[in-house]
Design a protein around this motif. Structure first.
Motif, short mmCIF file in Angstrom:
data_model
loop_
_atom_site.label_atom_id
_atom_site.label_comp_id
_atom_site.label_asym_id
_atom_site.label_seq_id
_atom_site.Cartn_x
_atom_site.Cartn_y
_atom_site.Cartn_z
N LEU A 367 0.84 -1.19 0.00
CA LEU A 367 0.23 0.06 0.08
C LEU A 367 0.92 1.28 0.13
CD1 LEU A 367 -2.78 -1.01 2.52
CD2 LEU A 367 -3.02 -0.94 0.20
N ALA A 370 2.60 1.75 -3.39
CA ALA A 370 1.37 2.47 -4.35
C ALA A 370 0.83 3.64 -3.99
CB ALA A 370 0.28 1.17 -4.32
N GLY A 371 1.24 4.14 -2.86
CA GLY A 371 1.09 5.72 -2.49
C GLY A 371 -0.27 5.93 -2.21
N ILE A 372 -0.82 4.72 -1.17
CA ILE A 372 -2.36 4.86 -0.77
C ILE A 372 -2.24 5.62 0.68
CG2 ILE A 372 -4.42 3.51 -0.04
CD1 ILE A 372 -3.69 2.71 -2.85
N PRO A 373 -3.09 6.62 0.92
CA PRO A 373 -3.05 7.13 2.12
C PRO A 373 -3.41 6.22 3.22
CG PRO A 373 -4.59 8.40 0.64
CD PRO A 373 -3.98 7.28 0.04
N PHE A 378 2.31 7.60 0.74
CA PHE A 378 1.38 8.73 -0.10
C PHE A 378 2.23 9.98 0.45
CE2 PHE A 378 -1.64 11.73 1.15
CZ PHE A 378 -2.21 12.00 -0.16
N VAL A 396 3.44 15.83 -13.30
CA VAL A 396 2.60 15.49 -12.15
C VAL A 396 1.55 14.64 -12.67
CG1 VAL A 396 1.39 16.29 -10.04
CG2 VAL A 396 3.36 17.37 -10.56
N GLY A 397 0.96 15.31 -13.67
CA GLY A 397 -0.12 14.40 -14.16
C GLY A 397 0.10 13.13 -14.72
N VAL A 400 0.67 10.96 -11.69
CA VAL A 400 -0.55 10.53 -11.04
C VAL A 400 -1.24 9.40 -11.76
CG1 VAL A 400 -3.05 11.31 -10.82
CG2 VAL A 400 -1.11 12.82 -9.82
N ALA A 404 -1.79 5.55 -10.40
CA ALA A 404 -3.01 4.58 -10.44
C ALA A 404 -2.85 3.22 -11.30
CB ALA A 404 -4.05 5.39 -11.35
N ILE A 407 -1.10 0.49 -8.82
CA ILE A 407 -1.94 -0.21 -7.99
C ILE A 407 -2.27 -1.51 -8.34
CG2 ILE A 407 -4.15 -0.25 -6.94
CD1 ILE A 407 -4.40 2.77 -7.32
N TYR A 408 -2.26 -1.80 -9.55
CA TYR A 408 -2.60 -3.16 -10.26
C TYR A 408 -1.50 -4.18 -10.03
CZ TYR A 408 -3.84 -6.91 -13.46
OH TYR A 408 -4.04 -7.97 -13.96
N PHE A 411 -1.14 -4.73 -5.91
CA PHE A 411 -2.43 -5.31 -5.20
C PHE A 411 -2.27 -6.89 -5.60
CE2 PHE A 411 -5.69 -2.35 -3.30
CZ PHE A 411 -4.78 -1.51 -2.88
N LEU B 158 -10.72 -5.41 -7.74
CA LEU B 158 -9.62 -4.41 -8.30
C LEU B 158 -9.75 -3.34 -9.26
CD1 LEU B 158 -6.71 -4.42 -7.57
CD2 LEU B 158 -6.02 -6.02 -9.51
N ILE B 162 -9.24 0.38 -8.91
CA ILE B 162 -8.18 1.35 -9.60
C ILE B 162 -9.09 2.48 -10.10
CG2 ILE B 162 -7.07 1.42 -11.69
CD1 ILE B 162 -6.04 -1.36 -11.02
N PHE B 165 -9.79 5.14 -7.32
CA PHE B 165 -8.47 5.68 -6.91
C PHE B 165 -8.18 6.52 -7.99
CE2 PHE B 165 -3.75 5.69 -6.02
CZ PHE B 165 -3.97 6.15 -4.70
N SER B 166 -8.18 6.29 -9.28
CA SER B 166 -7.74 7.10 -10.31
C SER B 166 -8.58 8.58 -10.33
CB SER B 166 -7.90 6.44 -11.57
OG SER B 166 -7.37 5.28 -11.75
N LEU B 169 -7.36 10.45 -7.51
CA LEU B 169 -5.96 11.31 -7.51
C LEU B 169 -6.40 12.44 -8.76
CD1 LEU B 169 -3.66 8.33 -8.57
CD2 LEU B 169 -3.45 9.88 -6.58
N LEU B 173 -5.22 16.48 -7.76
CA LEU B 173 -4.64 17.29 -8.40
C LEU B 173 -5.31 18.65 -8.53
CD1 LEU B 173 -3.59 15.67 -11.88
CD2 LEU B 173 -2.00 16.38 -9.92
#
Lengths: 460, 486, 106, 174
Positions: A367, A370-373, A378, A396-397, A400, A404, A407-408, A411, B158, B162, B165-166, B169, B173
């Motif tokens: 986690l 993956a950067g999950i709060p 995170f 940054v976009g 980001v 996302a 995560i795949y 997890f 999952l 995802i 979560f996406s 995010l 931003l």
């Protein structure tokens, strides 16, 4: 400097103790030496001092990053007791080499003159070339050593050519003088200088395995003994970024736009390539290798936010290092014999039932990666992304979107552990040393959320 | 005034940890007691709350250098959402107990952790904190669905994770973008809601900020065409998970629109308001039409929920007094109704072993009391006058009508559709001949009847006497309209 | 010899060492024999040395030439390690073609 | 005069470098690499860096290259058995190396900014001067380089040892 001397002395003591055959003393001695080095870092003053003929510069930045690598190395040493349980005669050599490598890492955080950077990189790398091949009878380990060595030496050559060109353009090797030369002589626009910068970027990108110079790292990570892989993924990566930051932000100036665009493009490429490749992996170590590539991409964003970037970079590295150590500690227990066939994801099936503590720690690390709060990962991502946001919103976009995607595959490990029904998953023993390391890592990953300010304050 | 909300926030977390550490009976007892106590505290808060005010609950520095603080505040709608959360959790916990789940204490612990995160979302007054709680709520529900869910759960959960979560995010931003245009008290940037509100986002960025928020909330609510995760996830999740998702979690999205997206990104709104509205209304009709064709009961309720929620979202996007007022009230009512509906589905599945309409029939004969309670909840869901559903939907349609008659007409159709599919369900399940699956079904047990009658009572009471809810929201809506410039 | 730096412009040395360096890089990428690859890396390092000495002389700054010693030191250490790794590989495979070693990709 | 020397040695060194890369037999590669080193030492002499020139011969041609030859003989790799890469790979690699060369040569344009300083240059390359720099300014790297050597020695010894004990009993109780 004290820390470097302490580590070197420890390495020598360990080597001699090894000759006299006192095998059980080796680990306590090494850990003691590392702790002493850490203590010497803690008591050192944070005021920047350039000393020894302008060769080294000790400042808060170097202390904080050195402290992080020493802590990471200590944890890895604590793990090594069980991992090297089968080694007798060569144990002292292994420990000695790792300690030598540490002195190299510390040089990379405190260099002022390019020669110290260069020597630091080599002292960091040369023991690791050997360590990567330290499973002597295993061809894949030898192959990892050869690939790591050839790529490392090649990168060194490129880096040196870059350093030389910069020397030719500015007439100096010391980063402070380079910066002065940049201010006075305005060599920014010199093709010589810019080609030099480009070559230095390429050389360091090899070292931190940033795309498109990353292709060696999955093979090397997979073939090396897992403990060495953990060392590479944490200490070497931290050292690489410490040097990157010192050289580019402190040396080549925060205000120059000449290299930041290059690094931004490389960062975007690195995180994307790392993530997309990680999606397709079946082996845990290869997945972690590609994941470390993508993290290199995120970390490069820390170079783009000026002098304040060192804070975000540090926080991210703390989170990344701790999570990586936790992942590898569980992996070393699951894959007891440290063979490549045992490194498949399916080795984790069902450990959520058989070893809930280890599974929880591994899940927490995933986690965090993956950067999950509200995990440490995170916060690391948050500060890195925030720092780069003003100048490089598009980057940054990209980051980001990559977070996302990542995560795949993170997890998938969680899914294997908890949701795959295995009739009778094997329960493995967790040595107390591993419990200790896992606990510390988990505490950091959760606890960082409550003291981010204090961690950020460690870096000036 | 400020200790009570903090207790409400902290208690579920403490109980959750305790429940994780205990086993079986004791865990059940602890969980139920904790949830009950939280409900009592929340009702106390509601009764003592001065609806016109915005109360700063807590404001502590967290990362002062970056302008992040532990900042919580409550206004009328916030209290309403707390009420929703803490009212529904006591209904959801017994369902969890009745599942005979493997490692039940973990399930209960996760539900309570979820309650903590949800309360945090509704109280957060700092953009960063809001985001943290927002994501924190996602983790327990992911584990609930992925561990205790049905077939194909790994892939579907999952995807759900995802997707959401996406979206989140992108919201982060947006929050960041606004953050960089804020001026806090000491000249630094700040994530405080007030600071974010006061930020001067350049006009060319404002639409992007709006879209970033929209991405997160549209996935969560979900709004057509961001809904594709929803029916699968609702179906595959265990009933408790579905209840949490449909009853409370999607209200996070709606509340986010109300509290964060519309006020903070109001500059970009004129450009996209119509698009949002059309999407929402398309979702209303789409959900209803698909629901009519469903055979799987759980899936049907999932699509009907999609339809209802679309209407609530439309009410918020319209942003006039009727729309917003209706949306806030309907958030609570929809929560009650949908939890009731899923409770009914869960009961039927437990007793008969199937959710297929074709395999069901004739339940009314054997379970008459259940049949009555089901009918009441169903009517609330269709929004028949004098039930709770009517109050909200009437206001929502009214608000929509003021903005655009055609949209209102289209959305109004959904009520007719709703009646069609809901009554079809009732007819298929409760009347007709007994089938193999339903032959041996007996009257619902005492606990089930009690809980269902409580829900039915809420449906009726709030339908006849909705005034307390309006008291809670009226002043806040007035202020909100002034902010958004409705 | 003193007047040579007035006769030969620095650009000549730059071009020469660039050519040698590029030949080294080409060799690293094109050859499959690990020993030859190692030799090509040595060639790259020597190109660097040449340029460093040239810059050092033209700038009248001794640091560049001292730097060359350190590069030689490191080259020696690298050669030691590299050749021992090659011996290690040879013990395991009886060959040093780096590209035949593809155990790790499957 | 110097210019002629320079050009002769430059052309020869490029040719011998190309031989290193394209020679069929590794032994030929080693020998032409030694030739390259001698030619480079000639360049160092031209550059008034006599000490570097001598050290270059001793360290590279004398020590490192002998090590290479030794390993080649030890492993008996004289025979050419190396399979070739595909033509496409060779072509793309050559092109990329050529691009690198172009980039590097492109950077020459700015080098004109460096004026030669003959007065200092005469003494820079003398042993006395270099020794002073090495043992004053560079004393820390000089010491640190010893860590490098010890590490390399320990590493080489470790690789040299055969690991016989991998399957013995666990020794620690950690």
């Amino acid at each position: 400097m004290k820390a470097i001397i302490i580590l070197f002395a420890t390495a020598m003591v360990v080597l001699f103790t090894g000759i006299s055959g006192k095998r059980t003393w080796l680990l306590p001695l090494s850990v003691l030496g590392l702790l002493a080095a850490f203590a010497s870092l803690v008591v050192d003053a944070q005021i920047p001092v350039i000393s020894y003929g302008g060769m080294v510069r000790f400042d808060g930045f170097g202390l904080a990053y050195s402290g992080l690598t020493v802590v990471a190395a200590t944890l890895i040493f604590v793990l090594s007791g069980y991992f090297y349980r089968g080694l007798k005669d060569t144990l002292a050599d292994h420990y000695g080499l790792l300690l030598f490598s540490m002195t190299g890492a510390l040089c990379m955080f405190s260099f002022e003159h390019m020669v110290m950077l260069f020597l630091g990189i080599e002292i960091l790398s040369i023991p690791l070339y050997v360590m990567a091949g330290s499973r002597m009878d295993d061809l894949r380990s030898s192959e990892a050593a050869l690939k790591y060595f050839l790529m490392g030496a090649f990168a060194t050559g490129i880096l040196l050519f870059g350093i030389t060109l910069v020397y030719g353009a500015t007439g100096a090797f010391e980063i402070t003088q380079i910066q002065q030369a940049l201010d006075v002589k305005k060599v920014y626009s010199m093709p010589l200088f810019n080609t030099g910068l480009l070559l230095i970027i390429v050389g360091l990108s090899f070292k931190v395995s940033a795309a498109p110079f990353h292709f060696w790292s999955p093979d090397v990570y997979e073939g090396s003994p897992t403990l060495v892989t953990a060392f590479m993924a944490t200490v070497v990566k931290t050292a690489g970024f410490g040097a990157f930051y010192k050289l580019f932000v402190m040396g080549f100036g925060p205000e120059t736009p000449y290299w930041s665009m290059t690094i931004a493009v490389l960062a975007a490429l690195t995180m994307t390539v790392g993530n997309l490749s990680a999606l397709r992996q079946k082996s845990m170590k290869r997945m972690m290798a590609y994941s470390s590539i993508s993290h290199a991409g995120y970390l490069m964003m820390g170079l783009l936010s000026g002098a304040a970037g060192s804070k975000g970079l540090f926080l991210y590295l703390v989170a990344y290092v701790m999570a990586t150590i936790a992942v590898f500690s569980v992996f070393m227990l699951v894959n007891k014999d440290d063979d490549i066939a045992g490194g498949h994801f399916s080795a984790f099936s069902g450990i959520g039932k058989s070893n809930p503590v280890a599974a929880f720690i591994l899940a927490l690390s995933m986690l965090s990666l993956a950067g999950i709060p509200i995990t440490a990962g995170f916060f690391g991502k948050f500060f890195l992304f925030t720092g780069a946001f003003t100048n490089f919103p598009w980057l940054v976009g990209v980051a980001v979107i990559n977070s996302a995607i990542s995560i795949y595959y993170y997890f998938r490990v969680i899914v294997e552990m908890y949701f795959n029904e295995v009739a009778d998953p094997e329960k493995f023993v967790i040595p107390n040393t591993y419990r200790l390391v896992m606990l510390l890592a988990a505490l950091t990953l959760i606890g960082l959320a409550f003291v981010p300010e204090q961690v950020l304050a460690l870096v000036p | 005034m400020t200790t009570l909300p903090l207790l409400i926030l902290g208690l579920p977390l403490v109980v959750s940890v305790a429940v994780f550490l205990t086993k079986a009976k004791l865990a059940r007892l602890l969980a139920l007691l904790g949830a009950g106590l939280t409900l009592v505290l929340t009702v106390t808060l509601w009764l003592t709350f001065n609806a016109g005010s915005t109360v700063q609950v807590l404001s502590l520095p967290w990362v002062p250098a970056a302008g992040i603080g532990f900042s919580f505040a409550l206004d009328g709608p916030g209290v309403l959402m707390l009420l929703l959360t803490n009212l529904l959790i006591p209904f959801i916990l017994p369902v969890a107990c009745s599942q005979n789940a493997d490692k039940e204490s973990n399930l209960l612990g996760l539900i309570l952790a979820m309650q903590f995160a949800l309360n945090g979302v509704f109280m957060a007054w700092d953009g960063f904190l809001f985001y943290i709680f927002w994501e924190l709520a996602l983790i327990p529900i992911y584990f609930i669905a992925a561990i205790w869910g049905g077939e194909n759960r790994q892939r579907i959960t999952l995807k759900f994770f995802i997707y959401t979560f996406s979206g989140s995010l992108l919201m982060l931003l947006s929050i960041l973008t606004v953050y960089f245009f804020t001026q806090g008290t000491d000249g630094k940037h700040s994530f405080d809601w007030v600071a974010l509100m006061a930020a001067n986002v350049p006009p060319h960025l404002a639409p992007w900020v709006l879209l970033g928020f929209f991405a997160a909330f549209a996935v969560k609510i979900p709004i057509f065409p961001f809904h594709t995760w929803q029916p699968d996830t609702y179906t595959v999740a265990p009933t408790v998970g579905t209840m949490l998702l449909a009853g409370i979690m999607l209200k996070m999205g709606l509340f986010g629109v109300y509290r964060w997206m519309m006020p903070i990104a109001a500059e970009g709104l004129p450009l996209y308001r119509d698009l949002f509205l059309y999407l929402a209304v398309i979702g209303v009709l789409y959900g209803a039409v698909i629901a009519i064709q469903q055979d799987d009961l759980k899936r049907l309720v999932a699509y009907s929920s999609l339809s209802h929620v679309g209407l609530i979202a439309a009410g918020l996007f319209v942003g006039n007094e009727f729309g917003v007022q209706g949306a806030l009230v309907q958030m609570l009512n929809h929560g009650i109704n949908v939890v009731g509906m899923f409770y009914v589905v869960h009961w039927i599945e437990r007793r008969t072993g199937t959710r297929s309409l074709e395999a069901l029939g004739g339940l009314a004969a054997n379970a008459p009391q259940f049949a009555v309670l089901f009918m009441i909840i169903l009517l609330g869901s269709i929004a028949v006058p004098l039930t709770n559903g009517f109050v909200g939907e009437f206001l929502l349609l009214n608000g929509l009508f003021q903005y655009n008659g055609w949209l209102a007409t289209a959305a109004g159709l959904s009520i007719i559709f709703g009646a069609v599919y809901m009554l079809r369900v009732y007819q298929k399940v409760m009347y007709g001949n007994l089938k193999a699956a339903t032959a041996n079904v007996e009257e619902a047990g005492r606990l089930d009847l009690m809980l269902l009658s409580l829900i039915a009572a809420l449906v009726l009471v709030l339908g006849v006497f909705p005034q307390p809810l309006f008291n809670l929201t009226a002043d806040a809506v007035g202020k909100w309209l002034a902010l958004v410039g409705g | 010899m003193l007047n040579s730096i007035q006769v030969i412009p620095i650009e000549y040395y730059l071009v020469l060492s660039s050519v040698l360096f590029s030949i080294g890089v080409l060799g690293v990428m094109i050859r499959r024999n690990a020993i030859v690859v190692l030799m090509c890396i040595e060639l790259m390092l020597n190109a660097v040395n040449l340029l460093l000495v040239a810059f050092s002389t033209y700038l009248g700054d001794g640091h560049g030439q001292v730097f060359v010693f350190f590069i030689m030191v490191v080259a020696a250490a690298e050669a030691t390690i590299g050749l021992s790794v090659l011996v290690l590989i040879y013990r395991n495979t009886k060959g040093v073609d780096i590209h035949q070693l593809d155990q790790l990709k499957h | 005069m110097e210019l002629i020397f320079f050009f002769i040695m430059a052309v020869l060194s490029v040719l011998s470098a190309l031989t290193v890369v394209f020679a069929k037999s590794p032994v030929h590669s080693v020998l032409s690499l030694i030739v390259t080193f001698f030619l480079l030492s000639g360049q160092y002499v031209l550059l008034n860096a006599q000490f570097v020139a001598i050290v270059n011969l001793i360290v590279y041609a004398g020590a490192i290259m002998v090590l290479f030859l030794f390993v080649l003989m030890l492993l008996n790799l004289k025979d050419e058995t190396e399979p070739q890469k595909s033509n496409l790979v060779r072509l793309s690699v050559t092109i990329s190396a050529g691009m690198l060369l172009l980039t590097l040569i492109g950077s020459v344009r700015g080098a004109i900014a460096i004026p030669p300083s003959p007065a200092q240059s005469a003494t820079v390359g003398l042993v006395e001067n270099l020794g002073k720099i090495l043992f004053s300014d560079f004393v820390v790297p000089f010491e640190v380089a010893s860590i490098l050597f010890i590490a390399a020695m320990v590493g080489a010894v470790l690789i040299g040892k055969r690991n016989k004990e991998t399957d013995s009993e666990p020794l620690t109780t950690f």
